[in-house]
Design an enzyme around this catalytic site. Sequence first.
Site, PDB file in Angstrom:
ATOM      1  N   LYS A  61       5.430   7.850   2.191  1.00 20.39           N
ATOM      2  CA  LYS A  61       6.839   8.602   2.465  1.00 20.39           C
ATOM      3  C   LYS A  61       6.944   7.978   3.995  1.00 20.39           C
ATOM      4  O   LYS A  61       6.249   8.726   4.941  1.00 20.39           O
ATOM      5  CB  LYS A  61       7.066   9.887   2.437  1.00 20.39           C
ATOM      6  CG  LYS A  61       7.137  10.449   0.792  1.00 20.39           C
ATOM      7  CD  LYS A  61       7.230  11.917   0.889  1.00 20.39           C
ATOM      8  CE  LYS A  61       8.529  12.473   1.122  1.00 20.39           C
ATOM      9  NZ  LYS A  61       8.958  14.098   1.001  1.00 20.39           N
TER      10      LYS A  61
ATOM     11  N   HIS B 235       6.958  22.673  13.592  1.00 22.68           N
ATOM     12  CA  HIS B 235       7.342  22.511  11.926  1.00 22.68           C
ATOM     13  C   HIS B 235       6.562  23.616  11.237  1.00 22.68           C
ATOM     14  O   HIS B 235       6.867  24.208  10.351  1.00 22.68           O
ATOM     15  CB  HIS B 235       6.957  20.978  11.711  1.00 22.68           C
ATOM     16  CG  HIS B 235       6.997  20.944  10.287  1.00 22.68           C
ATOM     17  ND1 HIS B 235       8.256  20.933   9.579  1.00 22.68           N
ATOM     18  CD2 HIS B 235       6.184  20.598   9.470  1.00 22.68           C
ATOM     19  CE1 HIS B 235       7.881  20.966   8.139  1.00 22.68           C
ATOM     20  NE2 HIS B 235       6.644  20.444   8.228  1.00 22.68           N
TER      21      HIS B 235
ATOM     22  N   GLU C 239       0.240  23.534   6.493  1.00 17.48           N
ATOM     23  CA  GLU C 239       0.117  22.773   5.333  1.00 17.48           C
ATOM     24  C   GLU C 239      -1.197  23.100   4.662  1.00 17.48           C
ATOM     25  O   GLU C 239      -1.298  23.000   3.519  1.00 17.48           O
ATOM     26  CB  GLU C 239       0.160  21.379   5.949  1.00 17.48           C
ATOM     27  CG  GLU C 239       1.402  20.950   6.468  1.00 17.48           C
ATOM     28  CD  GLU C 239       2.686  20.917   5.687  1.00 17.48           C
ATOM     29  OE1 GLU C 239       2.566  20.950   4.396  1.00 17.48           O
ATOM     30  OE2 GLU C 239       3.886  21.282   6.244  1.00 17.48           O
TER      31      GLU C 239
ATOM     32  N   ASN D 215       6.859  21.236  -1.383  1.00 15.51           N
ATOM     33  CA  ASN D 215       7.867  21.810  -0.419  1.00 15.51           C
ATOM     34  C   ASN D 215       7.581  23.273  -0.296  1.00 15.51           C
ATOM     35  O   ASN D 215       8.599  23.851   0.215  1.00 15.51           O
ATOM     36  CB  ASN D 215       9.267  21.529  -1.078  1.00 15.51           C
ATOM     37  CG  ASN D 215       9.530  19.935  -0.700  1.00 15.51           C
ATOM     38  OD1 ASN D 215       9.227  19.436   0.217  1.00 15.51           O
ATOM     39  ND2 ASN D 215      10.018  19.388  -2.054  1.00 15.51           N
TER      40      ASN D 215
ATOM     41  N   HIS E  50      12.797  24.534   6.604  1.00 11.97           N
ATOM     42  CA  HIS E  50      13.735  23.497   7.108  1.00 11.97           C
ATOM     43  C   HIS E  50      14.878  23.999   7.384  1.00 11.97           C
ATOM     44  O   HIS E  50      15.537  23.765   8.576  1.00 11.97           O
ATOM     45  CB  HIS E  50      13.812  22.324   6.057  1.00 11.97           C
ATOM     46  CG  HIS E  50      12.810  21.226   5.932  1.00 11.97           C
ATOM     47  ND1 HIS E  50      12.436  20.723   4.831  1.00 11.97           N
ATOM     48  CD2 HIS E  50      11.791  21.084   6.786  1.00 11.97           C
ATOM     49  CE1 HIS E  50      11.344  19.900   4.826  1.00 11.97           C
ATOM     50  NE2 HIS E  50      10.910  20.289   6.038  1.00 11.97           N
TER      51      HIS E  50
ATOM     52  N   LYS F 202      -3.379  17.215  -1.917  1.00  5.83           N
ATOM     53  CA  LYS F 202      -2.382  16.506  -1.816  1.00  5.83           C
ATOM     54  C   LYS F 202      -2.286  15.042  -2.524  1.00  5.83           C
ATOM     55  O   LYS F 202      -1.409  14.530  -3.206  1.00  5.83           O
ATOM     56  CB  LYS F 202      -2.016  15.913  -0.233  1.00  5.83           C
ATOM     57  CG  LYS F 202      -1.060  14.901  -0.056  1.00  5.83           C
ATOM     58  CD  LYS F 202       0.535  15.610  -0.095  1.00  5.83           C
ATOM     59  CE  LYS F 202       1.388  14.631   0.294  1.00  5.83           C
ATOM     60  NZ  LYS F 202       1.852  14.357   1.676  1.00  5.83           N
TER      61      LYS F 202
ATOM     62  N   ARG G 242       9.740  -7.610   3.827  1.00  8.05           N
ATOM     63  CA  ARG G 242       9.641  -6.921   2.423  1.00  8.05           C
ATOM     64  C   ARG G 242       8.371  -6.447   2.053  1.00  8.05           C
ATOM     65  O   ARG G 242       8.078  -6.014   1.166  1.00  8.05           O
ATOM     66  CB  ARG G 242      10.015  -8.030   1.466  1.00  8.05           C
ATOM     67  CG  ARG G 242      11.485  -8.341   1.549  1.00  8.05           C
ATOM     68  CD  ARG G 242      11.885  -9.325   0.343  1.00  8.05           C
ATOM     69  NE  ARG G 242      13.333  -9.793   0.675  1.00  8.05           N
ATOM     70  CZ  ARG G 242      13.804 -10.829  -0.300  1.00  8.05           C
ATOM     71  NH1 ARG G 242      12.951 -11.269  -1.225  1.00  8.05           N
ATOM     72  NH2 ARG G 242      15.062 -11.199   0.144  1.00  8.05           N
TER      73      ARG G 242
ATOM     74  N   ARG H 104       5.962  16.793  -7.396  1.00  4.21           N
ATOM     75  CA  ARG H 104       5.654  16.668  -5.883  1.00  4.21           C
ATOM     76  C   ARG H 104       6.592  17.633  -4.964  1.00  4.21           C
ATOM     77  O   ARG H 104       6.349  17.891  -3.986  1.00  4.21           O
ATOM     78  CB  ARG H 104       6.182  15.115  -5.498  1.00  4.21           C
ATOM     79  CG  ARG H 104       5.314  14.750  -4.114  1.00  4.21           C
ATOM     80  CD  ARG H 104       5.204  13.343  -4.089  1.00  4.21           C
ATOM     81  NE  ARG H 104       5.230  12.879  -2.633  1.00  4.21           N
ATOM     82  CZ  ARG H 104       4.613  11.717  -2.256  1.00  4.21           C
ATOM     83  NH1 ARG H 104       4.857  10.688  -3.108  1.00  4.21           N
ATOM     84  NH2 ARG H 104       4.636  11.425  -0.825  1.00  4.21           N
TER      85      ARG H 104
ATOM     86  N   HIS I  96       8.665  25.140   2.651  1.00  7.44           N
ATOM     87  CA  HIS I  96       9.641  24.231   3.351  1.00  7.44           C
ATOM     88  C   HIS I  96      10.918  24.343   3.312  1.00  7.44           C
ATOM     89  O   HIS I  96      12.081  23.839   3.971  1.00  7.44           O
ATOM     90  CB  HIS I  96       9.363  22.759   2.943  1.00  7.44           C
ATOM     91  CG  HIS I  96       7.733  22.327   3.567  1.00  7.44           C
ATOM     92  ND1 HIS I  96       6.889  22.847   3.173  1.00  7.44           N
ATOM     93  CD2 HIS I  96       7.858  21.178   4.356  1.00  7.44           C
ATOM     94  CE1 HIS I  96       5.896  22.181   4.050  1.00  7.44           C
ATOM     95  NE2 HIS I  96       6.253  21.218   4.651  1.00  7.44           N
TER      96      HIS I  96
ATOM     97  N   GLU J 270       8.060  11.537  -5.858  1.00  8.68           N
ATOM     98  CA  GLU J 270       8.909  12.781  -5.824  1.00  8.68           C
ATOM     99  C   GLU J 270       9.625  12.971  -7.110  1.00  8.68           C
ATOM    100  O   GLU J 270      10.896  13.211  -6.769  1.00  8.68           O
ATOM    101  CB  GLU J 270       9.406  12.715  -4.609  1.00  8.68           C
ATOM    102  CG  GLU J 270       9.507  14.473  -4.240  1.00  8.68           C
ATOM    103  CD  GLU J 270       9.621  14.415  -2.640  1.00  8.68           C
ATOM    104  OE1 GLU J 270       9.333  15.405  -1.841  1.00  8.68           O
ATOM    105  OE2 GLU J 270      10.394  13.590  -1.837  1.00  8.68           O
TER     106      GLU J 270
END
Length: 360
Positions: free
Chosen positions: A143, A265, A185, A245, A252, A227, A121, A241, A248, A237
Amino acid sequence: MIEIPVSLGSRSYRILVGTGLLARTGVELERLKVGRKVALVTDPGILALHGETVAASLRAAGFEVTIVLLPEGERAKTLDVAASTWDRFLDAGLDRSSTVVAVGGGAVGDLAGFTAATYMRGVNFVQVPTTLLAQVDASIGGKTAIDHARGKNMIGAFHQPRLVLADTATLLTLPEREYRSGMAEVIKHGIVLDAAYFTEVEREAVALRAREPAVLSRIVAGSCRLKGSVVERDEQEAELRHVLNYGHTIGHAIEAITGYERFAHGEAVSLGIAAEAGIAERLGLAKPGTRERQVAALEAVGLPVRGAGEPPERVVEALSRDKKSKDGRVPFVLAPEIGAFRIIYDVSRATILDALADVA
């Protein structure tokens, strides 16, 4: 060494940026007062380049180190690999006081973070990112995820690291294309969060392409600061946040329809930035010259701003499957000027298609 605090109450941590930090891993981990057992998660290539230095540092500080090797790249982010990693943790006798140390790029960090979040956990987790993309983005914010047959990063958890060690000397070993990819980025952070930082990146473009150590450390630290500030204000998020993106949403979609093979990417994100800057321009949201500065900065560090090579209609179709959509509406982060952003939900299909024609 530059230290950037990320203030999240009981989950606060430090980001350390500089050269020679791999050899300080053991000393820094001691400061956290964690248990003596450590799982160092990496892949064979990174182990040879950087992992052995980290392992030696940990052992010199008195830690008992188990090295867990993953497949390289996205192949690491599967449930089968996660299960075998949990098995290694159990075999090594890791307990709740133990620490998982991820040494590598974003895929290593994702898998290591996910298994750390779910083992017993949740156990201690430390990020030692060795790519530019991981140092300025993936290693910060907690994340973690593995992939599912129906999409990337579909199974995951938020699990903040206890420490991030970004040794910019590792960036000197990156292949050129991978290094350039990470610059997308860096530029993104400046565009939507900090005009002065963006101006600094513009000014240092030549030095960045040459990977000058002092400039690298300063720019990486600046990106980490930006960041981290977003994560502090929106840890999981909820809304703010989404600013991260930028580029992106379309990026994406381009990755998805090209099978994640044609573009790195950051190359897809660069195309996404160019297109989304065009959307802001067409909507009348952007000040004159805003798109031109973004495109010029991307080109200055060697990133593509055209040549997506796919019909705009296919990209728009892929947008409908964006996991950030709400009630069928896809949010676009747009930059009205350098250093600012707005989140817009209702962008017409015609406007998106028109902007995509610029990067086709």
